[in-house]
Scaffold this motif. Structure first.
Motif, mmCIF file in Angstrom:
data_model
loop_
_atom_site.group_PDB
_atom_site.id
_atom_site.type_symbol
_atom_site.label_atom_id
_atom_site.label_comp_id
_atom_site.label_asym_id
_atom_site.label_seq_id
_atom_site.Cartn_x
_atom_site.Cartn_y
_atom_site.Cartn_z
ATOM 1 N N VAL A 27 0.843 -1.207 0.000
ATOM 2 C CA VAL A 27 0.000 0.000 0.000
ATOM 3 C C VAL A 27 0.874 1.251 0.000
ATOM 4 O O VAL A 27 0.642 2.186 -0.778
ATOM 5 C CB VAL A 27 -0.978 -0.015 1.195
ATOM 6 N N GLU A 28 1.897 1.291 0.827
ATOM 7 C CA GLU A 28 2.756 2.474 0.908
ATOM 8 C C GLU A 28 3.552 2.691 -0.375
ATOM 9 O O GLU A 28 3.688 3.827 -0.841
ATOM 10 C CB GLU A 28 3.676 2.389 2.127
ATOM 11 N N CYS A 29 4.088 1.617 -0.948
ATOM 12 C CA CYS A 29 4.849 1.752 -2.206
ATOM 13 C C CYS A 29 3.965 2.284 -3.324
ATOM 14 O O CYS A 29 4.390 3.148 -4.098
ATOM 15 C CB CYS A 29 5.423 0.412 -2.643
ATOM 16 N N THR A 30 2.774 1.759 -3.427
ATOM 17 C CA THR A 30 1.901 2.179 -4.518
ATOM 18 C C THR A 30 1.365 3.588 -4.298
ATOM 19 O O THR A 30 1.210 4.342 -5.256
ATOM 20 C CB THR A 30 0.759 1.166 -4.740
ATOM 21 N N ARG A 31 1.134 3.936 -3.053
ATOM 22 C CA ARG A 31 0.731 5.317 -2.745
ATOM 23 C C ARG A 31 1.848 6.278 -3.150
ATOM 24 O O ARG A 31 1.599 7.303 -3.790
ATOM 25 C CB ARG A 31 0.407 5.465 -1.265
ATOM 26 N N ALA A 32 3.071 5.929 -2.805
ATOM 27 C CA ALA A 32 4.216 6.781 -3.152
ATOM 28 C C ALA A 32 4.396 6.894 -4.661
ATOM 29 O O ALA A 32 4.896 7.905 -5.158
ATOM 30 C CB ALA A 32 5.488 6.235 -2.507
ATOM 31 N N ALA A 33 3.955 5.865 -5.409
ATOM 32 C CA ALA A 33 4.063 5.877 -6.868
ATOM 33 C C ALA A 33 2.892 6.616 -7.523
ATOM 34 O O ALA A 33 2.838 6.718 -8.745
ATOM 35 C CB ALA A 33 4.140 4.449 -7.394
ATOM 36 N N GLY A 34 1.969 7.121 -6.702
ATOM 37 C CA GLY A 34 0.863 7.908 -7.229
ATOM 38 C C GLY A 34 -0.472 7.207 -7.326
ATOM 39 O O GLY A 34 -1.457 7.793 -7.795
ATOM 40 N N ALA A 35 -0.551 5.963 -6.886
ATOM 41 C CA ALA A 35 -1.832 5.249 -6.939
ATOM 42 C C ALA A 35 -2.797 5.830 -5.907
ATOM 43 O O ALA A 35 -2.396 6.218 -4.812
ATOM 44 C CB ALA A 35 -1.621 3.764 -6.672
ATOM 45 N N ASN A 36 -4.069 5.884 -6.284
ATOM 46 C CA ASN A 36 -5.084 6.301 -5.320
ATOM 47 C C ASN A 36 -6.105 5.194 -5.067
ATOM 48 O O ASN A 36 -7.033 5.363 -4.294
ATOM 49 C CB ASN A 36 -5.775 7.597 -5.753
ATOM 50 N N ARG A 37 -5.898 4.052 -5.730
ATOM 51 C CA ARG A 37 -6.761 2.896 -5.505
ATOM 52 C C ARG A 37 -5.922 1.634 -5.695
ATOM 53 O O ARG A 37 -5.123 1.547 -6.622
ATOM 54 C CB ARG A 37 -7.911 2.891 -6.504
ATOM 55 N N VAL A 38 -6.120 0.667 -4.809
ATOM 56 C CA VAL A 38 -5.439 -0.617 -4.915
ATOM 57 C C VAL A 38 -6.488 -1.727 -4.906
ATOM 58 O O VAL A 38 -7.552 -1.578 -4.300
ATOM 59 C CB VAL A 38 -4.404 -0.830 -3.791
ATOM 60 N N HIS A 39 -6.179 -2.804 -5.606
ATOM 61 C CA HIS A 39 -7.108 -3.924 -5.602
ATOM 62 C C HIS A 39 -6.362 -5.241 -5.685
ATOM 63 O O HIS A 39 -5.160 -5.283 -5.948
ATOM 64 C CB HIS A 39 -8.158 -3.788 -6.720
ATOM 65 N N LEU A 40 -7.089 -6.309 -5.445
ATOM 66 C CA LEU A 40 -6.533 -7.653 -5.459
ATOM 67 C C LEU A 40 -7.661 -8.644 -5.670
ATOM 68 O O LEU A 40 -8.832 -8.307 -5.504
ATOM 69 C CB LEU A 40 -5.787 -7.955 -4.154
ATOM 70 N N GLU A 41 -7.268 -9.853 -6.034
ATOM 71 C CA GLU A 41 -8.205 -10.966 -6.091
ATOM 72 C C GLU A 41 -7.681 -12.057 -5.179
ATOM 73 O O GLU A 41 -6.478 -12.285 -5.096
ATOM 74 C CB GLU A 41 -8.344 -11.493 -7.516
ATOM 75 N N VAL A 42 -8.612 -12.704 -4.508
ATOM 76 C CA VAL A 42 -8.258 -13.757 -3.571
ATOM 77 C C VAL A 42 -9.331 -14.841 -3.648
ATOM 78 O O VAL A 42 -10.496 -14.551 -3.891
ATOM 79 C CB VAL A 42 -8.115 -13.182 -2.136
ATOM 80 N N ARG A 43 -8.911 -16.071 -3.460
ATOM 81 C CA ARG A 43 -9.866 -17.175 -3.487
ATOM 82 C C ARG A 43 -10.861 -17.037 -2.342
ATOM 83 O O ARG A 43 -10.486 -16.809 -1.199
ATOM 84 C CB ARG A 43 -9.133 -18.520 -3.380
ATOM 85 N N ASP A 44 -12.126 -17.167 -2.676
ATOM 86 C CA ASP A 44 -13.162 -17.168 -1.648
ATOM 87 C C ASP A 44 -12.877 -18.327 -0.695
ATOM 88 O O ASP A 44 -12.667 -19.454 -1.128
ATOM 89 C CB ASP A 44 -14.532 -17.336 -2.302
ATOM 90 N N GLY A 45 -12.799 -18.028 0.586
ATOM 91 C CA GLY A 45 -12.485 -19.041 1.585
ATOM 92 C C GLY A 45 -11.034 -19.027 2.039
ATOM 93 O O GLY A 45 -10.689 -19.682 3.021
ATOM 94 N N ASN A 46 -10.173 -18.284 1.347
ATOM 95 C CA ASN A 46 -8.776 -18.168 1.758
ATOM 96 C C ASN A 46 -8.739 -17.412 3.092
ATOM 97 O O ASN A 46 -9.356 -16.358 3.222
ATOM 98 C CB ASN A 46 -7.993 -17.407 0.685
ATOM 99 N N PRO A 47 -8.015 -17.927 4.096
ATOM 100 C CA PRO A 47 -7.944 -17.232 5.390
ATOM 101 C C PRO A 47 -7.399 -15.805 5.288
ATOM 102 O O PRO A 47 -7.666 -14.976 6.161
ATOM 103 C CB PRO A 47 -7.004 -18.103 6.226
ATOM 104 N N ALA A 48 -6.664 -15.470 4.223
ATOM 105 C CA ALA A 48 -6.112 -14.121 4.066
ATOM 106 C C ALA A 48 -7.198 -13.074 3.852
ATOM 107 O O ALA A 48 -6.945 -11.882 4.043
ATOM 108 C CB ALA A 48 -5.129 -14.090 2.901
ATOM 109 N N VAL A 49 -8.410 -13.491 3.487
ATOM 110 C CA VAL A 49 -9.494 -12.524 3.293
ATOM 111 C C VAL A 49 -9.676 -11.675 4.548
ATOM 112 O O VAL A 49 -9.858 -10.455 4.466
ATOM 113 C CB VAL A 49 -10.812 -13.229 2.896
#
Length: 161
Positions: free
Chosen positions: A104-126
């Motif tokens: 999040v910090e690296c992408t903010r510093a690069a000028g991003a104002n939105r971040v996204h990802l995809e994750v398997r439904d049921g993955n504990p990382a959700v």
């Protein structure tokens, strides 16, 4: 089983293509093949040289070896977390969150104002992603295909910066 490092013993450092053997070791142990989430070495090697792509390693100084990694890309004002993995012996000790926060910090510093990802439904990382402020914005039915042929949905999560 390895001794889990203290927070001070792990830091996030930039990775390079020469780190792919360590990345693949983590990938093959962190991602259960039955879910089809992991990438191949050629997929990782192919994306690394692309503009806006970054590989970051969670480095355990007591082992002098990576224990986790993130792979992401930033294009214009958006960024996508492509992969995040932590070696099984080091999971649930804040290393995944350390990598996520650094993304999040690296992408903010690069000028991003939105971040996204995809994750398997049921993955504990959700749960980790939700605690970090990511919210569901979509679902891709049958996105992942496991080694057993079963298909699994992907959740699309996003966060405004």
């Amino acid at each position: 089983m390895s001794t889990v490092p203290s927070d001070e013993a792990v830091r996030v450092v930039p990775g390079r293509s020469t780190d792919l053997p360590a990345v693949m070791t983590i990938m093959t142990t962190a991602f259960e093949p039955g879910f089809g989430e992991g990438w191949t070495r050629s997929q990782c090697a192919g994306i690394l040289p692309m503009t806006g792509v970054s590989l970051m390693l969670a480095q355990d100084h007591s082992r002098l070896a990576p224990v986790g990694f993130s792979l992401f890309r930033t294009v214009a004002w958006e960024a996508e977390l492509l992969l995040l993995a932590v070696a099984p012996d080091y999971q649930r000790h804040g290393i995944g969150r350390l990598l996520l926060d650094q993304f999040v910090e690296c992408t903010r510093a690069a000028g991003a104002n939105r971040v996204h990802l995809e994750v398997r439904d049921g993955n504990p990382a959700v749960q980790m992603y939700r605690q970090a402020g990511f919210t569901p914005v979509g679902r891709r039915s049958n996105y992942y295909r496991g080694s057993d042929g079963r298909q699994h949905d992907a959740l699309t999560l996003a966060r405004e910066l």
